[in-house]
Write a protein that holds these residues in place. Structure first.
Motif, short mmCIF file in Angstrom:
data_model
loop_
_atom_site.label_atom_id
_atom_site.label_comp_id
_atom_site.label_asym_id
_atom_site.label_seq_id
_atom_site.Cartn_x
_atom_site.Cartn_y
_atom_site.Cartn_z
N LEU A 179 50.98 37.62 84.74
CA LEU A 179 51.37 36.39 85.53
C LEU A 179 53.04 36.27 85.42
O LEU A 179 53.44 36.16 84.30
N GLU A 180 53.52 36.07 86.41
CA GLU A 180 54.74 35.61 86.52
C GLU A 180 55.01 34.24 87.11
O GLU A 180 54.33 33.89 88.47
N PHE A 181 55.14 33.23 86.57
CA PHE A 181 55.50 31.70 87.04
C PHE A 181 56.90 31.62 87.09
O PHE A 181 57.75 31.68 86.53
N GLU A 182 57.27 31.11 88.34
CA GLU A 182 58.71 30.93 88.98
C GLU A 182 58.79 29.39 89.59
O GLU A 182 59.81 29.26 90.24
N GLY A 183 57.83 28.47 89.13
CA GLY A 183 57.74 27.28 89.71
C GLY A 183 58.80 26.32 89.18
O GLY A 183 59.52 26.54 88.26
N MET A 184 58.92 25.02 89.66
CA MET A 184 59.58 24.13 89.41
C MET A 184 59.08 23.10 88.32
O MET A 184 59.55 22.41 87.49
N GLU A 185 57.87 23.24 88.01
CA GLU A 185 57.00 22.55 86.97
C GLU A 185 57.52 23.17 85.47
O GLU A 185 58.06 24.09 85.59
N ASP A 186 57.19 22.44 84.70
CA ASP A 186 57.18 22.74 83.17
C ASP A 186 56.65 24.27 83.09
O ASP A 186 55.76 24.38 83.67
N CYS A 187 57.47 25.05 82.63
CA CYS A 187 57.17 26.40 82.66
C CYS A 187 55.63 26.62 81.58
O CYS A 187 54.96 27.52 82.09
N ARG A 188 55.57 25.86 80.42
CA ARG A 188 54.36 26.03 79.91
C ARG A 188 53.10 25.47 80.63
O ARG A 188 52.01 26.13 80.45
N VAL A 189 53.34 24.49 81.27
CA VAL A 189 52.23 23.69 82.05
C VAL A 189 51.87 24.99 83.12
O VAL A 189 50.58 25.12 83.40
N GLY A 190 52.82 25.28 83.94
CA GLY A 190 52.47 26.25 84.99
C GLY A 190 51.79 27.46 84.51
O GLY A 190 51.09 28.08 85.26
N SER A 191 52.36 28.19 83.72
CA SER A 191 51.82 29.29 82.96
C SER A 191 50.25 28.95 82.26
O SER A 191 49.61 30.11 82.64
#
Length: 290
Positions: A264-276
Motif C-alpha cells: 500500500l502506498e498512501f499519498e492523501g491529505m489525511e493524517d498518514c497513519r489514519v489513511g494507511s
C-alpha cells in the motif's frame, strides 16, 4: 497475498519528526501488515550501515519481511561519464540490499520530473538505449546476489504500460521484472484497468494506491493536486475511497494467480497513519471479497 506498507505512506510523520523508519516497522506490525517496502525519503540507509543493520534486525524481530527497496535513478545522462557514475551509484544500493538480505529492488530509469517535451514518444525512443543499458547492467550485477530488479510504471517517460513492456523486453533479463503500480497509469492518462491487465504477466510485486481524478476543464481548487501528462488533476486518496475501480483491480490481480507482496502506498491529505490504517483494512477486505 501478503499485505504491507511502503515507508513512503508514513513520510508525513517521518518528516515531522514524529516517527523514524524503525517506528514504521513497529507501526506496520501493530496494524496488521506483513511486510515493509523501503523508500529512502526522510532517511537514508546507503550511507548509514548502522541504521541499515538496525532496520534489518528490527524487521526480523517484529516478523515484518523487507519486501522491496525503491529508489530514484536516471540513466538518461548527457555524457558517458555521467551515465557510468549513475550505474555505479545504483550498484551501491544493490550492495545495500545484499547487506540487508532484501531480494527485490525498484529503480527508475529517467528523472521523475520532466518537461513536457521529454514525455513524448519521440524522446522516449531516442533515449531508450540508455534506459535499457543501465537497467541491464544493474540486473546483471544484482543477479549474483539473487536479487530481482524492477522497473515501475513511474516517472512520466516510462509510465505507460506499453513503454514499460518496451523496456522490459529490450533488457531481456530473467531477474528484471516490473513493480506494477495500479494507480500510476493515471499519471499518463491510461485507464488503470487496461494498464493492470496488460502488465500483470510481467509483475513481480504490486503497489496499490488510490486517487481522486478531475478533468483538465474542472479545476478542483486548493489541495495537494498534481497534473497528469495531459493536464488532468490527481490527488492521493485513502485506498477504496477515491475514483479508481479498486475492487475490480484487486479482482484482476487475484484472478491472475498473483499471490505475492501487495504494498500500500498512501499519498492523501489525511493524517498518514489514519489513511494507511484504513487502506490496509480495505486492501485485505477487497482481496477476501474478490
Amino acid at each position: 497475498m501478503k499485505a504491507g506498507l511502503s515507508t513512503y505512506s508514513l513520510l508525513q510523520a517521518i518528516r515531522a519528526g514524529e516517527m523514524t523508519v524503525l517506528d514504521v516497522i513497529d507501526w506496520i506490525a501493530d496494524n496488521g501488515g506483513e511486510h515493509m517496502e523501503i523508500v529512502p525519503y526522510g532517511f537514508t540507509l546507503v550511507d548509514n550501515p548502522e541504521l541499515a543493520d538496525a532496520v534489518r534486525d528490527k524487521a526480523k524481530e517484529r516478523g515484518i519481511e523487507l519486501s522491496n527497496y525503491s529508489m530514484p535513478a536516471n540513466f538518461v545522462q548527457e555524457t558517458e561519464e555521467a551515465f557510468e557514475a549513475e550505474v555505479e551509484r545504483v550498484k551501491q544500493h544493490v550492495d545495500l540490499l545484499h547487506r540487508m538480505r532484501i531480494k527485490h529492488m525498484r529503480h527508475d530509469v529517467t528523472a521523475f520530473t520532466l518537461p513536457k517535451e521529454q514525455m513524448t514518444i519521440e524522446w522516449f525512443e531516442a533515449n531508450l538505449h540508455l534506459m535499457v543499458e543501465g537497467s541491464r547492467r544493474i540486473a546483471d550485477y544484482a543477479a549474483q546476489f539473487g536479487i530481482t530488479t524492477t522497473l515501475e510504471n513511474h516517472g512520466f517517460s516510462a509510465q505507460a504500460s506499453d513503454r514499460v513492456q518496451r523496456i522490459l523486453l529490450s533488457v531481456n533479463r530473467p531477474n528484471f521484472k516490473t513493480t506494477l503500480d495500479v494507480g500510476n497509469f493515471l499519471c499518463v492518462d491510461e485507464n488503470p484497468l487496461v494498464g493492470v491487465k496488460k502488465n500483470l504477466p510481467y509483475a513481480s510485486l504490486v503497489h496499490v494506491k488510490d486517487f481522486y481524478v478531475r478533468p483538465f476543464y474542472e479545476h478542483p481548487g486548493e489541495g495537494d493536486w498534481f497534473l497528469t501528462a495531459n493536464d488532468n488533476y490527481l490527488r492521493g486518496a485513502i485506498l477504496g475511497q477515491g475514483d479508481l475501480p479498486m475492487r475490480e483491480i484487486i479482482k484482476l490481480i487475484k484472478q491472475s494467480g498473483y499471490d505475492g507482496y501487495i504494498t500500500l502506498e498512501f499519498e492523501g491529505m489525511e493524517d498518514c497513519r489514519v489513511g494507511s490504517s484504513i487502506g490496509l483494512k480495505n486492501l485485505k477486505r477487497f482481496w477476501d471479497e474478490a
